[in-house]
Design an enzyme around this catalytic site. Sequence first.
Site, PDB file in Angstrom:
ATOM      1  N   THR A 123     -55.424  33.939 -39.596  1.00  0.00           N
ATOM      2  CA  THR A 123     -54.565  34.257 -38.460  1.00  0.00           C
ATOM      3  C   THR A 123     -53.410  35.168 -38.855  1.00  0.00           C
ATOM      4  OG1 THR A 123     -52.883  33.234 -37.027  1.00  0.00           O
ATOM      5  CG2 THR A 123     -53.493  31.996 -38.966  1.00  0.00           C
ATOM      6  N   ASP A 124     -52.898  35.915 -37.889  1.00  0.00           N
ATOM      7  CA  ASP A 124     -51.724  36.761 -38.161  1.00  0.00           C
ATOM      8  C   ASP A 124     -50.490  35.914 -38.481  1.00  0.00           C
ATOM      9  OD1 ASP A 124     -51.199  35.786 -35.581  1.00  0.00           O
ATOM     10  OD2 ASP A 124     -50.806  37.758 -34.703  1.00  0.00           O
ATOM     11  N   TYR A 147     -48.911  24.617 -39.424  1.00  0.00           N
ATOM     12  CA  TYR A 147     -50.205  25.243 -39.127  1.00  0.00           C
ATOM     13  C   TYR A 147     -50.393  26.512 -39.959  1.00  0.00           C
ATOM     14  CZ  TYR A 147     -53.422  28.464 -36.777  1.00  0.00           C
ATOM     15  OH  TYR A 147     -54.410  29.387 -36.516  1.00  0.00           O
TER      16      TYR A 147
HETATM   17  P1  NAD Z   1     -60.066  25.428 -31.669  1.00  0.00           P
HETATM   18  O1  NAD Z   1     -59.012  24.407 -31.919  1.00  0.00           O
HETATM   19  O2  NAD Z   1     -60.465  25.774 -30.282  1.00  0.00           O
HETATM   20  O3  NAD Z   1     -61.408  25.026 -32.441  1.00  0.00           O
HETATM   21  C1  NAD Z   1     -61.430  24.457 -33.707  1.00  0.00           C
HETATM   22  C2  NAD Z   1     -62.788  23.792 -33.883  1.00  0.00           C
HETATM   23  O4  NAD Z   1     -62.852  23.241 -35.202  1.00  0.00           O
HETATM   24  C3  NAD Z   1     -63.033  22.653 -32.897  1.00  0.00           C
HETATM   25  O5  NAD Z   1     -64.321  22.753 -32.347  1.00  0.00           O
HETATM   26  C4  NAD Z   1     -62.907  21.408 -33.766  1.00  0.00           C
HETATM   27  O6  NAD Z   1     -63.699  20.319 -33.302  1.00  0.00           O
HETATM   28  C5  NAD Z   1     -63.387  21.920 -35.112  1.00  0.00           C
HETATM   29  N1  NAD Z   1     -62.866  21.136 -36.236  1.00  0.00           N
HETATM   30  C6  NAD Z   1     -61.589  20.734 -36.457  1.00  0.00           C
HETATM   31  N2  NAD Z   1     -61.511  20.033 -37.586  1.00  0.00           N
HETATM   32  C7  NAD Z   1     -62.766  19.998 -38.126  1.00  0.00           C
HETATM   33  C8  NAD Z   1     -63.320  19.438 -39.289  1.00  0.00           C
HETATM   34  N3  NAD Z   1     -62.552  18.762 -40.166  1.00  0.00           N
HETATM   35  N4  NAD Z   1     -64.634  19.601 -39.524  1.00  0.00           N
HETATM   36  C9  NAD Z   1     -65.417  20.288 -38.651  1.00  0.00           C
HETATM   37  N5  NAD Z   1     -64.946  20.829 -37.518  1.00  0.00           N
HETATM   38  C10 NAD Z   1     -63.635  20.697 -37.250  1.00  0.00           C
HETATM   39  O7  NAD Z   1     -59.559  26.709 -32.461  1.00  0.00           O
HETATM   40  P2  NAD Z   1     -59.822  28.256 -32.149  1.00  0.00           P
HETATM   41  O8  NAD Z   1     -58.726  28.759 -31.319  1.00  0.00           O
HETATM   42  O9  NAD Z   1     -61.229  28.464 -31.762  1.00  0.00           O
HETATM   43  O10 NAD Z   1     -59.603  28.836 -33.618  1.00  0.00           O
HETATM   44  C11 NAD Z   1     -60.720  28.962 -34.502  1.00  0.00           C
HETATM   45  C12 NAD Z   1     -60.257  29.582 -35.795  1.00  0.00           C
HETATM   46  O11 NAD Z   1     -59.659  30.835 -35.525  1.00  0.00           O
HETATM   47  C13 NAD Z   1     -59.191  28.754 -36.509  1.00  0.00           C
HETATM   48  O12 NAD Z   1     -59.469  28.793 -37.884  1.00  0.00           O
HETATM   49  C14 NAD Z   1     -57.900  29.453 -36.186  1.00  0.00           C
HETATM   50  O13 NAD Z   1     -56.966  29.297 -37.244  1.00  0.00           O
HETATM   51  C15 NAD Z   1     -58.368  30.892 -36.066  1.00  0.00           C
HETATM   52  N6  NAD Z   1     -57.568  31.728 -35.162  1.00  0.00           N
HETATM   53  C16 NAD Z   1     -57.375  31.367 -33.859  1.00  0.00           C
HETATM   54  C17 NAD Z   1     -56.604  32.179 -33.042  1.00  0.00           C
HETATM   55  C18 NAD Z   1     -56.320  31.815 -31.609  1.00  0.00           C
HETATM   56  O14 NAD Z   1     -55.428  32.413 -31.000  1.00  0.00           O
HETATM   57  N7  NAD Z   1     -57.039  30.905 -31.007  1.00  0.00           N
HETATM   58  C19 NAD Z   1     -56.044  33.365 -33.544  1.00  0.00           C
HETATM   59  C20 NAD Z   1     -56.291  33.701 -34.886  1.00  0.00           C
HETATM   60  C21 NAD Z   1     -57.048  32.871 -35.679  1.00  0.00           C
HETATM   61  P1  TYD Z   2     -49.324  29.532 -28.525  1.00  0.00           P
HETATM   62  O1  TYD Z   2     -50.310  29.838 -27.451  1.00  0.00           O
HETATM   63  O2  TYD Z   2     -49.024  28.112 -28.841  1.00  0.00           O
HETATM   64  O3  TYD Z   2     -49.773  30.329 -29.818  1.00  0.00           O
HETATM   65  P2  TYD Z   2     -48.968  30.517 -31.230  1.00  0.00           P
HETATM   66  O4  TYD Z   2     -47.748  29.709 -31.221  1.00  0.00           O
HETATM   67  O5  TYD Z   2     -49.966  30.016 -32.216  1.00  0.00           O
HETATM   68  O6  TYD Z   2     -48.680  31.964 -31.326  1.00  0.00           O
HETATM   69  O7  TYD Z   2     -47.940  30.224 -28.121  1.00  0.00           O
HETATM   70  C1  TYD Z   2     -47.892  31.616 -27.837  1.00  0.00           C
HETATM   71  C2  TYD Z   2     -46.457  31.974 -27.461  1.00  0.00           C
HETATM   72  O8  TYD Z   2     -46.130  31.323 -26.238  1.00  0.00           O
HETATM   73  C3  TYD Z   2     -45.418  31.517 -28.461  1.00  0.00           C
HETATM   74  O9  TYD Z   2     -44.345  32.453 -28.493  1.00  0.00           O
HETATM   75  C4  TYD Z   2     -44.924  30.207 -27.883  1.00  0.00           C
HETATM   76  C5  TYD Z   2     -45.031  30.440 -26.377  1.00  0.00           C
HETATM   77  N1  TYD Z   2     -45.339  29.219 -25.594  1.00  0.00           N
HETATM   78  C6  TYD Z   2     -44.525  28.858 -24.510  1.00  0.00           C
HETATM   79  O10 TYD Z   2     -43.520  29.524 -24.203  1.00  0.00           O
HETATM   80  N2  TYD Z   2     -44.858  27.738 -23.790  1.00  0.00           N
HETATM   81  C7  TYD Z   2     -45.938  26.974 -24.107  1.00  0.00           C
HETATM   82  O11 TYD Z   2     -46.187  25.956 -23.414  1.00  0.00           O
HETATM   83  C8  TYD Z   2     -46.765  27.360 -25.197  1.00  0.00           C
HETATM   84  C9  TYD Z   2     -47.960  26.524 -25.568  1.00  0.00           C
HETATM   85  C10 TYD Z   2     -46.427  28.489 -25.912  1.00  0.00           C
END
Ligand code: NAD
Ligand code: TYD
Length: 337
Positions: A123-124, A147
Amino acid sequence: MRLLVTGGAGFVGSEFVRMTLREHPDDAVVVLDKLTYAGNERNLDPVRNDSRFRFVRGDICDQTLVHELASATDVIVNFAAESHVDRSLEAPGQFILTDVYGTFTLMEAAREARHARFVQVSTDEVYGEVDSGSSVENDPLLPRSPYSASKAGAELLVNAYRASYGFPAVITRGSNTYGPYQYPEKIIPLFITNALDDLPLPIYGDGTAVRDYLHVSEHATGIDTALRRGEVGTDYNLGFGGETSGVTVADAVLRMLEKPAALKQFVRDRPGHDRRYSLDSTRLRAVGWTPHISFEEGLRSTIDWYVDHEEWWRPLKSGEFWDFYRRNYKPADPVGS
Ligand code: NAD
Ligand code: TYD
């Protein structure tokens, strides 16, 4: 190619699985997922009957299971993680177990199975907050939440494996992602589903912290590009290149759903709230990945999806969801405090 996709029942992972089976007819996918509160087998309904797909419920920290699955596949793409910053502030332990120890377990299995490639989905947020300019891949990792520290810890282990064992890993650092099938705790699905129910949209602090929102379909193709065309040993930023504040997200959701501005509710700021992330994604763009979906366009189609899929998200907003919600959101501090 036979892919082991860990965390494939989550938001970004399930998009990657659906895309892989659609775009790569010769590939097969095994999903390993623990199905935490954020994992949802229904995210994989569109591929459930595909003979090239198999689902295994289990933990990436389970060495025996992971070794067995790695020996029957060619590559691992690791999405599995605890992923929500606010939950990491309340209870960091599971983040360290899954995000750090789980990555270690997967790398050991990949090494034993002599996999030619491993993708660590990062992640960024590992760069920490960025006051000005944009992060490039060689910038230092300065995470500031449990995190992001757990994700950075995993990256450092990946680097150690690269240097120590010639481990063939690629790391992707995606920016904030949004789109269909996102558990409604992150800002965009939370604000959409709250607005649909005429509930307040809780904006942290003064709402000026910015994020670079990337549509999930483009995050998935970015990881696909890094997997197939990226260079082993290399890290790749994946961002759209926009800067959108919390207030802007709230205003856009309310405007598109024709809801009143009075639903905006300023709440106590998140501790250690990173004010800004910004990625320079030149490196991945150079190997052919270009995101096109603007925030306005992506938000509109995401809203349409949540409007049309109430049966998907409404059951998720119950019980434990509201327990966490009540613990997490507090009234704003008085002005001048
Ligand atoms: P999410 O929380 O929707 O999904 C995570 C998945 O991992 C879930 O299905 C959960 O059941 C599974 N999981 C958790 N713990 C586990 C374990 N111990 N063993 C097996 N499975 C397990 O998350 P997401 O938003 O889909 O993110 C996926 C990946 O992408 C993560 O590694 C996150 O750090 C990265 N990422 C997400 C974002 C974002 O904005 N969503 C941005 C950049 C990077
Ligand atoms: P989030 O979706 O939790 O992603 P991350 O913190 O991993 O970047 O939050 C995105 C942005 O939105 C962050 O600046 C926090 C803000 N935020 C709110 O203002 N209210 C909320 O309820 C949430 C979940 C996030």
